[in-house]
Design a protein around this motif. Structure first.
Motif, short mmCIF file in Angstrom:
data_model
loop_
_atom_site.label_atom_id
_atom_site.label_comp_id
_atom_site.label_asym_id
_atom_site.label_seq_id
_atom_site.Cartn_x
_atom_site.Cartn_y
_atom_site.Cartn_z
N MET A 41 6.46 -3.41 -3.55
CA MET A 41 5.08 -3.47 -3.34
C MET A 41 4.34 -2.10 -3.39
N ASP B 130 8.97 -0.56 4.52
CA ASP B 130 8.67 -1.91 4.45
C ASP B 130 9.17 -2.84 3.41
N ASP B 131 8.37 -2.28 2.16
CA ASP B 131 8.59 -2.95 0.92
C ASP B 131 8.26 -1.99 -0.44
N ARG C 269 1.66 -12.77 0.52
CA ARG C 269 0.91 -11.30 0.81
C ARG C 269 1.48 -10.04 0.81
N ARG C 270 2.79 -10.10 1.28
CA ARG C 270 3.51 -8.79 1.53
C ARG C 270 2.56 -7.47 1.83
N ASN D 91 1.15 -6.98 10.38
CA ASN D 91 1.82 -8.09 10.81
C ASN D 91 1.12 -8.66 12.12
#
Lengths: 286, 234
Positions: free
Chosen positions: A177, A173-174, B87-88, B132
């Motif tokens: 992060m 996802d990220d 937010r991520r 999400n």
């Protein structure tokens, strides 16, 4: 449905199981590290040859499979830490690098094992056939089908029930992060790369027994894996499973019903899926 | 505790921070004000040592130790947490997984899943939802909870009130103020002056990558006009 019967469907399913094993490794690496590892097919072929040699020397099939997975995982480490680290963040360079590695590995295999076709020896208990419906079906191919299911289940549990799995999914996802939370994402990347490579090795070892091993087998399996991952969506385990089923079944149906269009039967639907879902069936935007 | 000295950061050729200097003392809530594009997020990203921007000169001292040259995970290991802009959250992870990905649920020291759920009961109700599938307010709570799980001494919060309903903004102000009282240092990027004033001990105004004004919240309460002048509000 002329010529299509239970045997053909089983052929499709067992091929799908093998494709899943190989493509799940491919999609893990693609999803997390954003690397289209074009050397994945070469790792498959190397794994197959290593398994063939070790099994030949020791007479132990399981040992052959395990040593293939281990060696190919180590090749993955060398590839990631030794080469890919220098082109981190440059997607095109990564792809070209892995393509170069694929060529080198392929030539290396030719030097070591020559250009003959080998078939991975199958242990006694997996030889022969079992009665399926009205006919007979090779035990070994059913074993591959079961193995594909086991690999799916194991990967699903790893990704969804362990902390490493959560980190891998979060990284897909990220990644930045995850890093900002105090996780050394490089280590997660490396573990994933090893896992993905070892799955290519596993695929080569078990696939070597029914698809046989020969110098261009790497390119063929790579093209199929690419199709599976593109259809299923980058980094998605379920996507890889669905993609593998689709490609495996279409492949065997295509070969039986439209032999002169065998490739189109796979890549036609793939193009159609991409037109409507550019990220694949289960893909998500980065 | 955190000392940012004469920091120059770049995005490619774009020179964004022009010698930013500021500090955050232990347990202090410091707000960073300024209009869009003045370098607030760039500063936060520079402190966290994220891949972009590039810090070319200056220094980032954390308890006397230089942070420049460290990777983001090493910065986080030194107990600096990030609540990023936007937010991520991780769409593939459940609420609980956001909190347990760092620490096994069995760990009882520092911040735990239970403590976060106690602070944000809404999150406990949504524990199996994915990142999400939450509302804006719940997302922000989870982003804060996730940051707390690294047991931070300093939290960098980048516009936490952005896009939230007024009642949610108030709730968040209470949370931030309470966290500040527990001795946690907070560097808060905020566009909304009144939100900032509600929680901050001290305020900085950033303009084109430089601190142009520094004032304590107490002084602002006496006389708002100098701060207003720097914010371009007359």
């Amino acid at each position: 449905m002329s010529g299509l019967n239970l045997i053909q469907i089983l052929n499709g399913l067992t091929f799908a199981a093998l494709l899943f094993i190989v493509a799940s490794g491919f999609t893990l690496i693609f999803g997390l590290l954003r690397i289209v590892n074009l050397a994945h097919g070469a790792l498959y072929l190397f794994g197959g040859y290593i398994a063939y040699s070790v099994t030949g020397m020791t007479g132990n099939f399981a040992l052959g499979v395990l040593s293939s997975m281990l060696c190919v995982a180590l090749m993955g480490v060398v590839l990631d830490l030794g080469l890919l680290r220098f082109v981190r963040g440059f997607e095109l360079r990564q792809v070209l690098l892995t393509l170069g590695v694929a060529f080198v590995l392929n030539d290396l295999a030719l030097v070591i094992w020559g250009g003959d076709t080998f078939s991975m020896p199958v242990p006694e208990m997996l030889r022969g056939a079992v009665r399926v419906g009205g006919g007979f079906y090779p035990k070994y191919r059913l074993f591959v089908l079961v193995l594909g299911l086991v690999v799916f289940l194991a990967l699903w549990l790893l990704l969804n029930r362990t902390r490493l799995g959560a980190l891998i999914r979060a990284g897909v996802d990220d990644a930045e992060m995850v890093e900002a939370m105090g996780i050394n994402i490089r280590r997660v990347f490396l573990a994933t790369f090893m896992l993905g490579a070892s799955l290519a090795g596993l695929g080569g070892a078990v696939g070597g027994a029914f698809l046989t091993l020969y110098p261009t087998a790497d390119a063929e399996i790579l093209v199929f894996s690419l199709a599976v991952v593109i259809i299923g969506g980058r980094g998605s385990l379920v996507g890889a499973a669905v993609g593998a089923l689709l490609v495996g079944l279409l492949n065997s149906i295509g070969q039986v019903m439209f032999p002169e269009l065998a490739y189109f039967v796979i890549f036609g639907p793939m193009a159609a899926i991409l037109a409507f879902r550019p990220l694949g069936l289960f893909g998500r935007a980065a | 505790m955190l000392e940012v000295k004469n920091l120059h950061s770049f995005y490619g050729d774009a020179h964004v921070l022009h010698g930013t200097t500021l500090h955050v003392k232990p347990g202090e809530v410091v707000a960073l004000l300024g209009r869009n594009g003045m370098g607030k997020t760039t500063l936060i990203r520079s402190i966290m040592r994220l891949a972009q921007p590039q810090v070319k000169t200056g220094s980032l001292l954390w308890k006397g130790e230089e942070l420049l040259g460290l990777s983001p995970h090493e910065v986080a290991k030194r107990r600096i947490a990030l609540v990023p802009q936007g937010r991520r959250l991780f769409p593939s992870l459940s609420v609980t997984e956001h909190l347990t990905m760092l620490k096994a649920a069995s760990v009882k020291e520092g911040w735990t899943v239970d403590r976060v759920f106690e602070m944000f009961p809404r999150l406990a109700e949504r524990r199996s939802h994915r990142g999400n599938q939450l509302s804006g307010g719940e997302r922000q709570m989870l982003a804060v909870g996730r940051a707390l799980m690294i047991d931070p001494e300093l939290v960098l919060m980048d516009e936490p009130s952005e896009g939230l309903a007024p009642v949610m903004v108030q709730h968040l102000e209470t949370i931030i103020a309470n966290l500040g009282k527990t001795g946690l240092g907070i560097l808060l990027v905020e566009q909304n002056l009144y939100s900032a004033l509600a929680v901050a001990d001290r305020l900085y105004v950033l303009e084109t990558g430089k601190v142009v004004h520094e004032v304590s919240a107490a002084e602002v309460r006496n006389d708002q006009s100098p701060l207003m002048r720097f914010l371009g509000v007359h």
